[in-house]
Every structure is written in structure tokens, then in C-alpha cells.
Design an enzyme around this catalytic site. Structure first.
Site, mmCIF file in Angstrom:
data_model
loop_
_atom_site.group_PDB
_atom_site.id
_atom_site.type_symbol
_atom_site.label_atom_id
_atom_site.label_comp_id
_atom_site.label_asym_id
_atom_site.label_seq_id
_atom_site.Cartn_x
_atom_site.Cartn_y
_atom_site.Cartn_z
ATOM 1 N N LYS A 18 0.832 -1.202 0.000
ATOM 2 C CA LYS A 18 0.000 0.000 0.000
ATOM 3 C C LYS A 18 0.871 1.259 0.000
ATOM 4 C CE LYS A 18 -3.805 -2.432 0.393
ATOM 5 N NZ LYS A 18 -4.706 -2.612 -0.767
ATOM 6 N N ASN A 19 0.246 2.405 -0.234
ATOM 7 C CA ASN A 19 0.991 3.674 -0.202
ATOM 8 C C ASN A 19 1.688 3.860 1.140
ATOM 9 O OD1 ASN A 19 -0.669 3.840 -2.519
ATOM 10 N ND2 ASN A 19 -0.572 6.076 -2.473
#
Length: 368
Positions: free
Chosen positions: A185-186
């Protein structure tokens, strides 16, 4: 040149000293659950997103499941979700004995709000908009629709860490917002982790109770719950990474801008569209091409890894085969699943690598 779709080793190498210090602090403390790191992350991630309560859980799937349970979703209820998302958006609903009611998506891969109202029945309990690929659904419009009908909203922001809409973070117009901190994920942990954010104190308490086997203290079990915890090591890692998120998202946006600029003149290729008022954080950079499979094969031959998010729309997964949905029922999601292709867009991607990818895509279209 060999370009991976995602390479965590680049980020982990750059942050090695910070991550090692964070992990050693936890190891030396001897406390691996229910500690200060988890509490600090709940407060910090909540503050960063203008939310007053954070409930750390084991993963993003648990975050959505716990939030829906705390809102009273149970067997026989209906929950409206988009036809394009990761399977967890639907499986969280089915695990509660509720029915996922699918809504087709629009040209930006997001829940088509014009089609939501027709899906609402007397049995509808909640709506779960998914901020797919890092771009937010129109939450002002959706919140008004749900408010008028007394429906709960849980935002799935598993791909939208740091995304904004009219300068508001996810959760501003809903009952709760859930996040996954899966490693890619970011903002990612070094394992599974998730969180629920809300401004509702009672809902926060109910979520915490559900995630802790039905109680807020030892030997208290007032409701049927589950065990879903984030451990101190993952919280420490996320606390170390969190200050870098803004820069990482800026880098993702810069890579996306390069892709869009260099590929904008290619016929037969649809590029992402950033809606006015949205700050898209490009968890994925998704293009559309009717020759998707041929393009993916060509890029692989040239050393470029790609991926598909997702090759089958939710209503057409085998788990929902008994529903007998047809392609016409969710025609847009069905079509997009056959045309979409995700390009590499992790923050550590070098400019030369982005240029190489663009060059190879142009070469493909020149000969096709």
C-alpha cells in the site's frame, strides 16, 4: 532493462536504519501487543486524517468486517458495494450473513452514484464506497443520498492513504473509514495491519469491543466479537514510515504525470482521469486498452512487469456464480476488467525506468 511491478527492497533499504531502530525499541520493551506504539499510531493516523478515534486491527479485511459488525450489519441485511474492487469488499459482507448488492462502476472505475438509488431496498443497511486505485468517490453526493435514507456509510480507503477531496480526507462524510496497511500500500507495514477511523465515540467503542472478543477489558464479553489486533512491531514500522507518506504520494503523482504526458497522444489507450477537486494518490496507475493482453505480453518480453486490478469483476467471481449475473448486469465493470492494465508506479521507480516503460508502450502501438 528489468523493471519490477513493485519493489519493496528499495524502500526498505533506504529506511533500514529507521526501521531497525523502531523494531529494536519494541523488542527491548518486551511488549508486543496492546502497547504504546499501537496507541501512538491510532492517534497519529487519526490526526493526520482529521479523525478523532482510531482502532488498530489485524488487516484491512478485518477493519471492514469489524466496522460493519459494529454498525449492526447482520444476517439478511443488504450492503451496497461497487462491482469493481478486491474481493474483501464483498467477502466481508458475506461473512456476516449479509448480501452484497453490486453497483456498476463509471469511467473512473468508481461506484456509479447514479445507479446506487435503484439498488436500495427496505433491507439495505449500509453502503461501502471504494476509493479504488487512490481516487475518492464523490462523498458529498453519496452522503446526502444515504443520509436521506438512514443508511450507514463505511469508506474503503485501502488504496487511498493520503487522498483528498475538496481538501477533506476520507471519513469526513461517512460513519467510518477503513484502511489496509498491506506491505504494497501507499503506507505499508512489513506484514498485515489495518485500521478503522471514525469521529463517532460510540462507534469507536463498539468497534474496539468487537475486535477484542466482545469486551473492552479482560474477561468482559458483552457481544459476539473476534480477535483482530495490530502488533507493536507493525505499529512501530508504520510510525517510522508515516512521515514519508506525503513525499511518497507526491512521487507517485509525478510518475503518473509523466505517464499521462508521454502517452497522451496514443490512440486506443485510455489514461486515468483525475476528477476536479480530488487529490489522486495513484496507488495504481491503470490504463485501458482493447489489446491489453498483447500489450502486457509485449512489455513482459521487454522486461517490464505489469498487473491487472482486477481481471474479473466481483459479481462474476465463482463465489457468486449462483447469483447468475450476466455481463449486461454490470456491463461497464465487465468491460473494464477485460481492458485494464496497471503499470509500475511505486515511489522508488527511477525516471529512466518510467521513460523506458513509456518508450516500450509507444513502440507497441507503433507496430499494432
Amino acid at each position: 532493462m528489468q523493471i519490477p511491478f513493485f519493489d519493496l527492497t528499495r524502500q526498505n533499504t533506504a529506511l533500514a536504519d529507521e526501521l531497525n531502530v523502531a523494531m529494536q525499541e519494541v523488542i527491548q520493551s518486551g511488549r508486543f501487543l496492546h502497547g504504546d506504539k499501537v496507541r501512538a499510531l491510532e492517534q497519529g493516523w487519526g490526526a493526520l486524517n482529521a479523525q478523532t478515534h482510531g482502532i488498530a486491527v489485524g488487516n484491512g479485511t478485518d477493519a471492514l468486517t469489524v466496522a460493519l459488525m459494529a454498525l449492526g450489519v447482520t444476517a439478511g441485511d443488504e450492503v451496497v458495494i461497487p462491482a469493481m474492487s478486491w474481493v474483501s469488499t464483498a467477502s466481508c459482507v458475506t461473512q456476516l450473513g449479509a448480501k452484497p448488492v453490486f453497483v456498476d462502476v463509471d469511467s473512473d472505475y468508481l461506484m456509479n452514484l447514479e445507479k446506487v438509488e435503484a439498488k436500495i431496498t427496505a433491507g439495505t443497511k449500509a453502503v461501502v464506497p471504494v476509493h479504488l486505485y487512490g481516487q475518492m468517490v464523490d462523498m458529498v453526493a453519496l452522503s446526502q443520498l444515504c443520509k436521506d435514507r438512514g443508511l450507514a456509510i463505511v469508506e474503503d480507503a485501502a488504496q487511498a492513504h493520503g487522498a483528498l477531496q475538496q481538501q477533506e480526507a476520507p471519513g469526513a462524510f461517512s460513519d467510518a473509514v477503513v484502511y489496509s496497511f498491506y506491505p504494497t500500500k501507499n503506507l505499508g507495514a512489513l506484514g498485515d495491519a489495518g485500521m478503522i477511523l471514525t469521529r463517532d465515540a460510540k462507534l469507536a467503542e463498539d468497534c474496539r469491543r468487537v475486535a477484542n472478543q466482545g469486551g473492552l477489558q479482560r474477561h468482559e464479553h458483552t457481544v459476539a466479537g473476534m480477535t483482530s489486533r495490530m502488533d507493536e512491531l507493525q505499529a512501530a514500522i508504520l510510525l517510522a514510515k508515516m512521515p514519508h507518506l506525503k513525499h511518497w504520494n507526491q512521487r507517485r503523482r509525478a510518475i503518473a504525470a509523466t505517464y499521462s504526458h508521454q502517452l497522451s497522444t496514443l490512440g486506443g489507450l485510455a489514461l486515468p482521469h483525475e476528477r476536479v477537486g480530488n487529490d489522486h494518490v495513484y496507488h495504481q496507475y491503470v490504463i485501458r486498452c482493447k489489446k491489453r493482453d498483447a500489450l502486457a505480453d509485449y512489455l513482459r518480453e521487454q522486461g517490464v512487469e505489469t498487473d491487472i486490478h482486477y481481471p474479473v469483476a466481483l459479481p462474476f467471481l465463482p463465489v457468486f456464480q449462483a447469483c447468475n449475473y450476466s455481463a449486461d448486469d454490470f456491463s461497464v465493470a465487465h468491460r473494464w476488467s477485460q481492458e485494464i492494465l496497471s503499470l509500475p508506479i511505486f515511489p522508488e521507480l527511477e525516471n529512466e525506468e518510467v521513460d523506458y516503460i513509456c518508450t516500450k508502450i509507444k513502440a507497441f502501438f507503433a507496430r499494432n
